[in-house]
Scaffold this motif. Structure first.
Motif, PDB file in Angstrom:
ATOM      1  N   PRO A  35       0.667  -1.387  -0.058  1.00  0.00           N
ATOM      2  CA  PRO A  35       0.134  -0.024  -0.074  1.00  0.00           C
ATOM      3  C   PRO A  35       0.653   1.227  -0.002  1.00  0.00           C
ATOM      4  O   PRO A  35       2.084   1.134   0.589  1.00  0.00           O
ATOM      5  N   GLU A  36       0.460   2.321  -0.703  1.00  0.00           N
ATOM      6  CA  GLU A  36       1.130   3.682  -0.662  1.00  0.00           C
ATOM      7  C   GLU A  36       0.326   4.719  -0.547  1.00  0.00           C
ATOM      8  O   GLU A  36      -0.852   4.750  -1.065  1.00  0.00           O
ATOM      9  N   VAL A  37       0.675   5.710   0.474  1.00  0.00           N
ATOM     10  CA  VAL A  37      -0.196   6.861   0.916  1.00  0.00           C
ATOM     11  C   VAL A  37       0.789   8.068   0.767  1.00  0.00           C
ATOM     12  O   VAL A  37       1.934   7.696   1.183  1.00  0.00           O
ATOM     13  N   LYS A  38       0.214   8.948   0.122  1.00  0.00           N
ATOM     14  CA  LYS A  38       0.743  10.476  -0.220  1.00  0.00           C
ATOM     15  C   LYS A  38      -0.137  11.379   0.502  1.00  0.00           C
ATOM     16  O   LYS A  38      -1.227  11.369  -0.151  1.00  0.00           O
ATOM     17  N   LEU A  39       0.294  12.318   0.997  1.00  0.00           N
ATOM     18  CA  LEU A  39      -0.565  13.398   1.902  1.00  0.00           C
ATOM     19  C   LEU A  39       0.110  14.574   1.376  1.00  0.00           C
ATOM     20  O   LEU A  39       0.970  15.324   1.985  1.00  0.00           O
ATOM     21  N   GLY A  40      -0.298  15.055   0.122  1.00  0.00           N
ATOM     22  CA  GLY A  40       0.373  16.315  -0.404  1.00  0.00           C
ATOM     23  C   GLY A  40       1.175  16.064  -1.550  1.00  0.00           C
ATOM     24  O   GLY A  40       1.356  14.915  -1.907  1.00  0.00           O
ATOM     25  N   GLY A  41       1.520  17.237  -2.205  1.00  0.00           N
ATOM     26  CA  GLY A  41       2.194  16.976  -3.274  1.00  0.00           C
ATOM     27  C   GLY A  41       1.526  16.924  -4.614  1.00  0.00           C
ATOM     28  O   GLY A  41       0.115  17.560  -4.692  1.00  0.00           O
ATOM     29  N   ARG A  42       1.826  16.574  -5.632  1.00  0.00           N
ATOM     30  CA  ARG A  42       0.970  16.369  -6.947  1.00  0.00           C
ATOM     31  C   ARG A  42       0.012  15.412  -6.886  1.00  0.00           C
ATOM     32  O   ARG A  42      -1.075  15.775  -7.452  1.00  0.00           O
ATOM     33  N   TRP A  43       0.216  14.440  -6.312  1.00  0.00           N
ATOM     34  CA  TRP A  43      -0.674  13.488  -5.877  1.00  0.00           C
ATOM     35  C   TRP A  43      -0.949  13.184  -4.636  1.00  0.00           C
ATOM     36  O   TRP A  43      -0.003  12.954  -3.931  1.00  0.00           O
ATOM     37  N   SER A  44      -2.180  13.172  -4.209  1.00  0.00           N
ATOM     38  CA  SER A  44      -2.843  12.607  -2.768  1.00  0.00           C
ATOM     39  C   SER A  44      -3.689  11.659  -2.787  1.00  0.00           C
ATOM     40  O   SER A  44      -4.255  11.601  -3.572  1.00  0.00           O
ATOM     41  N   GLY A  45      -3.255  10.487  -2.094  1.00  0.00           N
ATOM     42  CA  GLY A  45      -4.473   9.568  -1.839  1.00  0.00           C
ATOM     43  C   GLY A  45      -3.799   8.350  -1.420  1.00  0.00           C
ATOM     44  O   GLY A  45      -2.608   8.207  -0.948  1.00  0.00           O
ATOM     45  N   ALA A  46      -4.414   7.277  -1.519  1.00  0.00           N
ATOM     46  CA  ALA A  46      -4.069   6.032  -0.978  1.00  0.00           C
ATOM     47  C   ALA A  46      -4.351   4.915  -2.135  1.00  0.00           C
ATOM     48  O   ALA A  46      -5.320   4.826  -2.804  1.00  0.00           O
ATOM     49  N   ARG A  47      -3.398   4.129  -2.278  1.00  0.00           N
ATOM     50  CA  ARG A  47      -3.686   2.866  -3.496  1.00  0.00           C
ATOM     51  C   ARG A  47      -2.687   1.769  -3.017  1.00  0.00           C
ATOM     52  O   ARG A  47      -1.580   1.681  -2.222  1.00  0.00           O
ATOM     53  N   VAL A  48      -2.954   0.853  -3.878  1.00  0.00           N
ATOM     54  CA  VAL A  48      -2.105  -0.273  -3.636  1.00  0.00           C
ATOM     55  C   VAL A  48      -1.372  -0.409  -5.007  1.00  0.00           C
ATOM     56  O   VAL A  48      -1.840  -0.316  -5.952  1.00  0.00           O
ATOM     57  N   LYS A  49      -0.042  -0.718  -4.739  1.00  0.00           N
ATOM     58  CA  LYS A  49       0.801  -0.523  -5.951  1.00  0.00           C
ATOM     59  C   LYS A  49       1.811  -1.517  -5.994  1.00  0.00           C
ATOM     60  O   LYS A  49       2.308  -2.222  -5.080  1.00  0.00           O
TER      61      LYS A  49
END
Length: 169
Positions: free
Chosen positions: A80-94
């Motif tokens: 799972p990958e989570v990013k909070l801020g920047g060009r892409w914010s969200g949660a996904r399985v990668k």
């Protein structure tokens, strides 16, 4: 008394996540709260990652048993990958690239493709073959459960929104 700068109910949109991240930044211990939110969102997606890992390990395997093993190498790169801020914010399985696995860095992507992938026969660049893996193993791993995982992530966001709103009271 003025309420918090965001709705208590987090919307199912990118804007809802951005509003929550802005509220976290406004808090004194915002970094710690962001870390907790990211951890909880990743935890919500761990079952989805386990499903995808199970799906790739179920792919049939034949051949001489060359090392390193392709399926287990792909499974190790699913998380799972989570990013909070920047060009892409969200949660996904990668499924991340498998850089040092038999010269096949795009293995997760190619094994999921209906068209398969091409490679030379035993390294002979004059003879090529198209190989097919288990079709759509990554996509089918989430089939019918997308709502469950989306709701788990939204629940983590809601919990953080409530935590911040309770502080303001």
């Amino acid at each position: 008394m003025v309420g918090p700068p965001f709705e208590l109910r987090v919307q199912e949109t990118h804007e809802g996540l951005q509003a929550l991240v802005r509220a976290l930044r406004a808090e004194e211990d915002g970094k710690e709260l962001r870390r907790d939110l990211a951890k909880n969102m990743r935890a919500a997606l761990r079952p989805a990652a386990a499903e995808a890992k199970s799906a790739i390990m179920a792919m049939s395997s034949s051949g001489p048993g060359v090392s390193p093993a392709l399926r287990s190498s792909i499974a190790k790169k699913i998380r799972p990958e989570v990013k909070l801020g920047g060009r892409w914010s969200g949660a996904r399985v990668k499924a991340f690239k498998t850089r040092n696995v038999r010269g096949f860095p795009n293995a997760p992507k190619r094994t999921n493709r209906p068209g398969g992938w091409r490679h030379p026969v035993f390294g002979d660049r004059d003879r090529w073959v198209t190989q097919h893996g288990k079709l759509r193993w990554f996509d089918d791993a989430f089939e019918g459960r997308e709502h469950t995982y989306r709701q788990a992530v939204l629940d983590a966001m809601e919990a953080m929104a409530r935590r911040i709103a309770d502080r303001a009271r």
